[in-house]
Design an enzyme around this catalytic site. Structure first.
Site, PDB file in Angstrom:
ATOM      1  N   HIS A 159     -35.304  -3.121  35.718  1.00  0.00           N
ATOM      2  CA  HIS A 159     -36.327  -3.154  34.668  1.00  0.00           C
ATOM      3  C   HIS A 159     -35.666  -3.613  33.367  1.00  0.00           C
ATOM      4  O   HIS A 159     -34.710  -2.996  32.891  1.00  0.00           O
ATOM      5  CB  HIS A 159     -36.906  -1.746  34.529  1.00  0.00           C
ATOM      6  CG  HIS A 159     -38.042  -1.612  33.572  1.00  0.00           C
ATOM      7  ND1 HIS A 159     -39.344  -1.890  33.916  1.00  0.00           N
ATOM      8  CD2 HIS A 159     -38.072  -1.208  32.278  1.00  0.00           C
ATOM      9  CE1 HIS A 159     -40.138  -1.651  32.882  1.00  0.00           C
ATOM     10  NE2 HIS A 159     -39.391  -1.240  31.863  1.00  0.00           N
ATOM     11  N   GLY A 167     -40.678   1.676  23.058  1.00  0.00           N
ATOM     12  CA  GLY A 167     -39.737   1.358  21.989  1.00  0.00           C
ATOM     13  C   GLY A 167     -38.336   1.885  22.214  1.00  0.00           C
ATOM     14  O   GLY A 167     -37.371   1.241  21.837  1.00  0.00           O
ATOM     15  N   MET A 214     -47.772   3.625  30.565  1.00  0.00           N
ATOM     16  CA  MET A 214     -46.649   4.141  29.780  1.00  0.00           C
ATOM     17  C   MET A 214     -46.747   5.659  29.656  1.00  0.00           C
ATOM     18  O   MET A 214     -47.803   6.198  29.315  1.00  0.00           O
ATOM     19  CB  MET A 214     -46.632   3.523  28.375  1.00  0.00           C
ATOM     20  CG  MET A 214     -46.269   2.049  28.316  1.00  0.00           C
ATOM     21  SD  MET A 214     -44.642   1.643  29.005  1.00  0.00           S
ATOM     22  CE  MET A 214     -43.538   2.574  27.921  1.00  0.00           C
ATOM     23  N   GLY A 225     -34.949   7.620  26.517  1.00  0.00           N
ATOM     24  CA  GLY A 225     -34.592   9.005  26.242  1.00  0.00           C
ATOM     25  C   GLY A 225     -35.685   9.880  25.654  1.00  0.00           C
ATOM     26  O   GLY A 225     -35.398  10.961  25.140  1.00  0.00           O
ATOM     27  N   ASP A 249     -36.244  -4.392  29.485  1.00  0.00           N
ATOM     28  CA  ASP A 249     -37.136  -4.111  28.363  1.00  0.00           C
ATOM     29  C   ASP A 249     -36.918  -5.120  27.241  1.00  0.00           C
ATOM     30  O   ASP A 249     -35.917  -5.062  26.525  1.00  0.00           O
ATOM     31  CB  ASP A 249     -36.870  -2.694  27.836  1.00  0.00           C
ATOM     32  CG  ASP A 249     -37.360  -1.619  28.782  1.00  0.00           C
ATOM     33  OD1 ASP A 249     -38.556  -1.651  29.134  1.00  0.00           O
ATOM     34  OD2 ASP A 249     -36.556  -0.749  29.175  1.00  0.00           O
ATOM     35  N   ASP A 273     -43.398   4.519  33.239  1.00  0.00           N
ATOM     36  CA  ASP A 273     -42.196   4.180  32.464  1.00  0.00           C
ATOM     37  C   ASP A 273     -42.105   5.108  31.268  1.00  0.00           C
ATOM     38  O   ASP A 273     -42.998   5.121  30.420  1.00  0.00           O
ATOM     39  CB  ASP A 273     -42.313   2.714  32.013  1.00  0.00           C
ATOM     40  CG  ASP A 273     -41.105   2.229  31.230  1.00  0.00           C
ATOM     41  OD1 ASP A 273     -40.082   2.943  31.161  1.00  0.00           O
ATOM     42  OD2 ASP A 273     -41.197   1.102  30.681  1.00  0.00           O
ATOM     43  N   GLY A 274     -40.998   5.871  31.234  1.00  0.00           N
ATOM     44  CA  GLY A 274     -40.743   6.746  30.096  1.00  0.00           C
ATOM     45  C   GLY A 274     -40.589   8.197  30.515  1.00  0.00           C
ATOM     46  O   GLY A 274     -41.530   8.798  31.038  1.00  0.00           O
ATOM     47  N   SER A 323     -33.904   1.051  34.324  1.00  0.00           N
ATOM     48  CA  SER A 323     -33.972   0.288  33.077  1.00  0.00           C
ATOM     49  C   SER A 323     -32.584   0.146  32.491  1.00  0.00           C
ATOM     50  O   SER A 323     -31.885   1.148  32.275  1.00  0.00           O
ATOM     51  CB  SER A 323     -34.870   1.008  32.067  1.00  0.00           C
ATOM     52  OG  SER A 323     -34.675   0.440  30.790  1.00  0.00           O
ATOM     53  N   GLY A 369     -34.457   5.020  32.984  1.00  0.00           N
ATOM     54  CA  GLY A 369     -33.300   4.545  32.228  1.00  0.00           C
ATOM     55  C   GLY A 369     -32.235   5.623  32.149  1.00  0.00           C
ATOM     56  O   GLY A 369     -31.237   5.601  32.869  1.00  0.00           O
ATOM     57  N   SER A 370     -32.477   6.605  31.305  1.00  0.00           N
ATOM     58  CA  SER A 370     -31.500   7.686  31.113  1.00  0.00           C
ATOM     59  C   SER A 370     -31.170   8.392  32.411  1.00  0.00           C
ATOM     60  O   SER A 370     -30.009   8.731  32.665  1.00  0.00           O
ATOM     61  CB  SER A 370     -32.054   8.731  30.133  1.00  0.00           C
ATOM     62  OG  SER A 370     -32.711   8.131  29.072  1.00  0.00           O
ATOM     63  N   MET A 421     -37.902  -6.394  23.691  1.00  0.00           N
ATOM     64  CA  MET A 421     -38.528  -5.861  22.467  1.00  0.00           C
ATOM     65  C   MET A 421     -38.282  -6.822  21.312  1.00  0.00           C
ATOM     66  O   MET A 421     -37.188  -7.382  21.196  1.00  0.00           O
ATOM     67  CB  MET A 421     -37.935  -4.495  22.125  1.00  0.00           C
ATOM     68  CG  MET A 421     -38.026  -3.473  23.252  1.00  0.00           C
ATOM     69  SD  MET A 421     -37.462  -1.862  22.673  1.00  0.00           S
ATOM     70  CE  MET A 421     -37.488  -0.935  24.221  1.00  0.00           C
ATOM     71  N   HIS A 446     -40.362  -6.106  31.315  1.00  0.00           N
ATOM     72  CA  HIS A 446     -41.385  -5.380  30.555  1.00  0.00           C
ATOM     73  C   HIS A 446     -41.360  -5.916  29.134  1.00  0.00           C
ATOM     74  O   HIS A 446     -40.425  -5.643  28.380  1.00  0.00           O
ATOM     75  CB  HIS A 446     -41.064  -3.872  30.589  1.00  0.00           C
ATOM     76  CG  HIS A 446     -41.974  -3.022  29.773  1.00  0.00           C
ATOM     77  ND1 HIS A 446     -41.674  -1.704  29.463  1.00  0.00           N
ATOM     78  CD2 HIS A 446     -43.186  -3.270  29.209  1.00  0.00           C
ATOM     79  CE1 HIS A 446     -42.655  -1.199  28.738  1.00  0.00           C
ATOM     80  NE2 HIS A 446     -43.575  -2.128  28.558  1.00  0.00           N
ATOM     81  N   MET A 455     -42.343  -5.925  25.535  1.00  0.00           N
ATOM     82  CA  MET A 455     -42.907  -5.175  24.409  1.00  0.00           C
ATOM     83  C   MET A 455     -42.834  -6.090  23.195  1.00  0.00           C
ATOM     84  O   MET A 455     -42.043  -5.887  22.272  1.00  0.00           O
ATOM     85  CB  MET A 455     -42.116  -3.874  24.208  1.00  0.00           C
ATOM     86  CG  MET A 455     -42.466  -2.829  25.263  1.00  0.00           C
ATOM     87  SD  MET A 455     -41.223  -1.553  25.426  1.00  0.00           S
ATOM     88  CE  MET A 455     -40.097  -2.407  26.528  1.00  0.00           C
TER      89      MET A 455
HETATM   90  C1  DX5 Z   1     -39.280   2.414  26.585  1.00  0.00           C
HETATM   91  C2  DX5 Z   1     -38.922   1.500  27.718  1.00  0.00           C
HETATM   92  C3  DX5 Z   1     -38.406   2.191  28.910  1.00  0.00           C
HETATM   93  C4  DX5 Z   1     -37.124   2.957  28.713  1.00  0.00           C
HETATM   94  C5  DX5 Z   1     -37.218   4.174  29.568  1.00  0.00           C
HETATM   95  O1  DX5 Z   1     -40.032   1.721  25.654  1.00  0.00           O
HETATM   96  O2  DX5 Z   1     -40.052   0.751  28.117  1.00  0.00           O
HETATM   97  O3  DX5 Z   1     -38.279   1.305  30.014  1.00  0.00           O
HETATM   98  O4  DX5 Z   1     -35.974   2.240  29.070  1.00  0.00           O
HETATM   99  O5  DX5 Z   1     -36.145   5.000  29.293  1.00  0.00           O
HETATM  100  P1  DX5 Z   1     -36.071   6.501  29.822  1.00  0.00           P
HETATM  101  O6  DX5 Z   1     -36.141   6.452  31.320  1.00  0.00           O
HETATM  102  O7  DX5 Z   1     -34.782   6.990  29.290  1.00  0.00           O
HETATM  103  O8  DX5 Z   1     -37.269   7.236  29.251  1.00  0.00           O
HETATM  104 ZN    ZN Z   2     -39.910  -0.368  29.999  1.00  0.00          ZN
END
Ligand code: DX5
Ligand code: ZN
Length: 226
Positions: free
Chosen positions: A35, A144, A139, A147, A37, A177-178, A12, A199-200, A39, A68, A70
């Site tokens: 990925h 949102g 999820m 991390g 995101d 995801d998450g 992500s 992501g992180s 929002m 993705h 949101m």
């Molecule tokens: C959160 C996102 C994720 C986010 C995941 O709402 O949908 O895709 O980037 O980040 P990490 O892997 O850091 O939890």
């Molecule tokens: Zn996501």
């Protein structure tokens, strides 16, 4: 069987440097999808990219886009993301009044169609719609922000979805995801996930390509067998 395919790692870019995204995409060229995101500050309390930005990212990315959404009113907005070239478009079940029609419109525009479920949303009503979807996103945090901590209590829902996909014989990908990291990816893989957003764990821990390889190996060694 779909669940025996190699695990997919979708980094992500939410955690990447937004001022240098072309460079950041180049650092994850060994991943399966990027990925993205999206929002809207309405469906979730955060704001990121829109359709124009996603189209431009698609032009410069070395790997296909896994978008993705949101965002509220997915029925109205989601098809536009397929039109700008996203290989996969996942919308939230909670943001669509007609998920089947929307999934068909995404497929008509050449994208894979995905449906995402927030932690509080039951998967059961969607299992009879499996033929309409290419991916289900379970999820493992409240959407949102990056991390956050992985919600292990989502694993029964993931197992239920994995059982239904296996019984259907369809190649519907199960994405999580998450909070996915080297510490948690095995838990999700064992429960049936085969597509992992991180992501992180990709951008904030050492070199992204090394992290992608390590995450892929960890997922493969715990992969769910039906
Ligand atoms: C959160 C996102 C994720 C986010 C995941 O709402 O949908 O895709 O980037 O980040 P990490 O892997 O850091 O939890
Ligand atoms: Zn996501």
């Amino acid at each position: 069987m779909s669940t025996s395919s190699a695990p997919r790692i979708n980094p992500s870019i939410l955690t990447a440097d937004f001022a240098n995204l072309e460079h950041e995409l180049g650092r994850i060229a060994t991943a399966d999808f990027v990925h993205v995101d999206v929002m809207d500050n309405h469906f979730v309390p955060n704001l990121t990219f829109g359709k124009t930005m996603v189209g431009r990212l698609n032009e410069v990315s070395p790997i296909p886009l896994d978008v993705h959404l949101m965002i509220s009113d997915a029925d109205h907005w989601a098809p536009g993301y397929a039109e700008v070239g996203a290989a996969s478009v996942t919308f939230h079940a909670e943001a669509s009044t007609d998920p089947v029609t929307l999934a068909r419109r995404l497929r008509q525009r050449g994208a894979r169609a995905g449906i995402a479920l927030k932690p509080g949303t039951d998967v059961e009503p969607y299992l009879e719609l499996l033929p309409e979807f290419d991916q289900i996103l379970i999820m493992t945090v409240e959407p949102g922000f990056g991390g956050q901590s992985f919600m292990t209590d989502m694993m029964p829902k993931l197992r239920r979805a994995a059982e239904a996909v296996a019984a259907s014989g369809l190649d519907v990908w199960l994405q999580v995801d998450g909070g996915i990291s080297l510490d948690t990816i095995g838990i999700a893989a064992e429960a049936g996930a085969n597509t992992f957003v991180a992501g992180s764990a990709v951008y904030n821990v050492g070199e992204p390509e090394a992290q992608i390889a390590a995450l892929r190996a960890a997922a493969a060694s715990s992969a769910h067998k039906h």
